[in-house]
Write a protein that holds these residues in place. Structure first.
Motif, PDB file in Angstrom:
ATOM      1  N   VAL A  71       0.858  -1.193   0.000  1.00 50.58           N
ATOM      2  CA  VAL A  71       0.000   0.000   0.000  1.00 50.58           C
ATOM      3  C   VAL A  71       0.894   1.242   0.000  1.00 50.58           C
ATOM      4  N   PHE A  72       0.667   2.116  -0.981  1.00 54.25           N
ATOM      5  CA  PHE A  72       1.551   3.262  -1.190  1.00 54.25           C
ATOM      6  C   PHE A  72       0.732   4.535  -1.358  1.00 54.25           C
ATOM      7  N   ASP A  73       1.382   5.681  -1.138  1.00 52.77           N
ATOM      8  CA  ASP A  73       0.759   6.979  -1.373  1.00 52.77           C
ATOM      9  C   ASP A  73       1.253   7.467  -2.742  1.00 52.77           C
ATOM     10  N   PRO A  74       0.386   7.469  -3.758  1.00 54.75           N
ATOM     11  CA  PRO A  74       0.846   7.820  -5.108  1.00 54.75           C
ATOM     12  C   PRO A  74       1.544   9.176  -5.172  1.00 54.75           C
ATOM     13  N   ALA A  75       1.080  10.157  -4.367  1.00 50.57           N
ATOM     14  CA  ALA A  75       1.718  11.486  -4.405  1.00 50.57           C
ATOM     15  C   ALA A  75       3.147  11.401  -3.870  1.00 50.57           C
ATOM     16  N   GLU A  76       3.328  10.627  -2.810  1.00 50.21           N
ATOM     17  CA  GLU A  76       4.671  10.494  -2.235  1.00 50.21           C
ATOM     18  C   GLU A  76       5.582   9.728  -3.190  1.00 50.21           C
ATOM     19  N   VAL A  77       5.060   8.657  -3.789  1.00 51.09           N
ATOM     20  CA  VAL A  77       5.854   7.880  -4.751  1.00 51.09           C
ATOM     21  C   VAL A  77       6.267   8.784  -5.922  1.00 51.09           C
ATOM     22  N   THR A  78       5.329   9.602  -6.372  1.00 46.97           N
ATOM     23  CA  THR A  78       5.614  10.496  -7.494  1.00 46.97           C
ATOM     24  C   THR A  78       6.717  11.484  -7.128  1.00 46.97           C
ATOM     25  N   GLN A  79       6.604  12.064  -5.938  1.00 49.70           N
ATOM     26  CA  GLN A  79       7.618  13.044  -5.503  1.00 49.70           C
ATOM     27  C   GLN A  79       8.986  12.380  -5.365  1.00 49.70           C
ATOM     28  N   ARG A  80       9.033  11.184  -4.780  1.00 52.12           N
ATOM     29  CA  ARG A  80      10.322  10.477  -4.610  1.00 52.12           C
ATOM     30  C   ARG A  80      10.900  10.065  -5.968  1.00 52.12           C
ATOM     31  N   THR A  81      10.029   9.717  -6.895  1.00 52.86           N
ATOM     32  CA  THR A  81      10.496   9.312  -8.224  1.00 52.86           C
ATOM     33  C   THR A  81      11.146  10.503  -8.933  1.00 52.86           C
ATOM     34  N   HIS A  82      10.498  11.668  -8.837  1.00 55.89           N
ATOM     35  CA  HIS A  82      11.079  12.856  -9.470  1.00 55.89           C
ATOM     36  C   HIS A  82      12.399  13.240  -8.795  1.00 55.89           C
ATOM     37  N   ALA A  83      12.471  13.088  -7.476  1.00 53.60           N
ATOM     38  CA  ALA A  83      13.725  13.420  -6.772  1.00 53.60           C
ATOM     39  C   ALA A  83      14.851  12.504  -7.252  1.00 53.60           C
ATOM     40  N   LEU A  84      14.557  11.204  -7.375  1.00 56.69           N
ATOM     41  CA  LEU A  84      15.617  10.292  -7.833  1.00 56.69           C
ATOM     42  C   LEU A  84      15.985  10.595  -9.288  1.00 56.69           C
ATOM     43  N   ALA A  85      14.988  10.929 -10.101  1.00 52.86           N
ATOM     44  CA  ALA A  85      15.276  11.264 -11.504  1.00 52.86           C
ATOM     45  C   ALA A  85      16.155  12.510 -11.594  1.00 52.86           C
ATOM     46  N   ASP A  86      15.884  13.493 -10.739  1.00 47.21           N
ATOM     47  CA  ASP A  86      16.722  14.706 -10.739  1.00 47.21           C
ATOM     48  C   ASP A  86      18.155  14.354 -10.326  1.00 47.21           C
ATOM     49  N   TRP A  87      18.264  13.442  -9.362  1.00 48.32           N
ATOM     50  CA  TRP A  87      19.610  13.023  -8.935  1.00 48.32           C
ATOM     51  C   TRP A  87      20.321  12.262 -10.068  1.00 48.32           C
ATOM     52  N   ILE A  88      19.593  11.388 -10.757  1.00 46.48           N
ATOM     53  CA  ILE A  88      20.200  10.646 -11.880  1.00 46.48           C
ATOM     54  C   ILE A  88      20.723  11.635 -12.923  1.00 46.48           C
ATOM     55  N   ASP A  89      19.943  12.672 -13.160  1.00 47.51           N
ATOM     56  CA  ASP A  89      20.356  13.700 -14.113  1.00 47.51           C
ATOM     57  C   ASP A  89      21.689  14.330 -13.670  1.00 47.51           C
ATOM     58  N   ALA A  90      21.771  14.690 -12.380  1.00 47.18           N
ATOM     59  CA  ALA A  90      23.009  15.312 -11.862  1.00 47.18           C
ATOM     60  C   ALA A  90      24.160  14.303 -11.877  1.00 47.18           C
ATOM     61  N   ALA A  91      23.897  13.083 -11.468  1.00 44.77           N
ATOM     62  CA  ALA A  91      24.978  12.081 -11.351  1.00 44.77           C
ATOM     63  C   ALA A  91      25.500  11.662 -12.722  1.00 44.77           C
ATOM     64  N   THR A  92      24.608  11.504 -13.693  1.00 42.93           N
ATOM     65  CA  THR A  92      25.086  11.110 -15.026  1.00 42.93           C
ATOM     66  C   THR A  92      25.927  12.224 -15.647  1.00 42.93           C
ATOM     67  N   LYS A  93      25.553  13.474 -15.359  1.00 38.28           N
ATOM     68  CA  LYS A  93      26.387  14.593 -15.857  1.00 38.28           C
ATOM     69  C   LYS A  93      27.752  14.559 -15.182  1.00 38.28           C
ATOM     70  N   LYS A  94      27.767  14.414 -13.860  1.00 34.22           N
ATOM     71  CA  LYS A  94      29.041  14.439 -13.127  1.00 34.22           C
ATOM     72  C   LYS A  94      29.969  13.307 -13.593  1.00 34.22           C
ATOM     73  N   TYR A  95      29.400  12.112 -13.787  1.00 38.62           N
ATOM     74  CA  TYR A  95      30.253  10.961 -14.099  1.00 38.62           C
ATOM     75  C   TYR A  95      30.368  10.684 -15.605  1.00 38.62           C
ATOM     76  N   GLY A  96      29.789  11.555 -16.408  1.00 40.51           N
ATOM     77  CA  GLY A  96      29.949  11.424 -17.853  1.00 40.51           C
ATOM     78  C   GLY A  96      29.233  10.226 -18.447  1.00 40.51           C
TER      79      GLY A  96
END
Ligand code: MLT
Length: 212
Positions: A71-96
């Motif tokens: 059982v999950f809160d879709p709004a919370e899952v959505t927010q956490r998913t966007h946060a991880l996606a933003d981090w992936i964006d930063a990390a892929t840039k940093k590590y090429g």
């Protein structure tokens, strides 16, 4: 988003043609859990492995909250998913790394956030191996959003956590975005087995059949 917002491990690859792997651990794990599996699956790949930043109960780390089993809160899952996606964006840039080539290898809660990344932020990943995923967001990927991306969904026939109808439902949600999805059941519970590793290796090499 700073690359330091998730504790993580980055291991460079030795062959730039080998797809980099994003390792996403299960509940109670950490950023080191899947390093050996990642190395086994693709010895030449760069490995990027964040630590989940949501703590459950006595400190079991995850990537989004769970209100009760399944059982999950879709709004919370959505927010956490966007946060991880933003981090992936930063990390892929940093590590090429090229996000379009990045393949998630996620187990359990890590497989589930790999799925929600594909559903909500398709540009974050080229696809992935989802080990024991379930439907967390009952939301089809936007039409055309997953063209050229591929996913392997591996589930157990006797898994007490993932209802048997979820893997085909998740496959359909991803196929709505035109992802190439291979969905297979193996004789297992909610644990990783050698069959998972060999099926993932075959799929990563471009095949889709599973050895039993
Ligand atoms: C989840 O909460 O993502 C799933 O129940 C899988 C798990 O973490 O056990």
């Amino acid at each position: 988003m700073s690359v330091d917002s998730y504790v993580h491990v980055f291991e460079p690859g030795t062959d730039s043609n080998a797809a980099p792997l994003l390792l996403l651990h299960g509940t109670g794990g950490n950023e080191r859990d899947l390093l050996r599996v990642g190395r086994t699956l693709s010895p030449e790949s760069a490995l990027l492995s964040p630590r989940g930043n949501v703590s459950e109960g006595g400190g079991a780390l995850r990537f989004f909250k769970r209100l009760a089993e399944g059982v999950f809160d879709p709004a919370e899952v959505t927010q956490r998913t966007h946060a991880l996606a933003d981090w992936i964006d930063a990390a892929t840039k940093k590590y090429g790394l090229d996000p379009a080539q990045l393949l998630a290898v996620g187990f359990s809660n890590g497989a589930n956030i790999a799925a929600t990344l594909l559903q909500l932020r398709p540009a974050s990943l080229g696809g992935g191996v989802l080990l024991r995923p379930m439907v967390v967001l009952d939301q089809p990927a936007a039409p055309g959003s997953l063209v050229g991306k591929r996913a392997l969904l591996l589930n157990g026939t006797v898994d007490p956590i993932v209802p048997l109808d979820h893997p085909p439902r998740l496959a359909a949600l991803l196929r709505s975005g035109s992802a190439a999805v291979t969905q297979q059941f193996i004789a297992a519970s909610h644990n990783l087995t050698p069959t998972d590793v060999s099926a993932a290796q075959t799929w990563l090499r471009g095949g889709s059949t599973i050895s039993r």
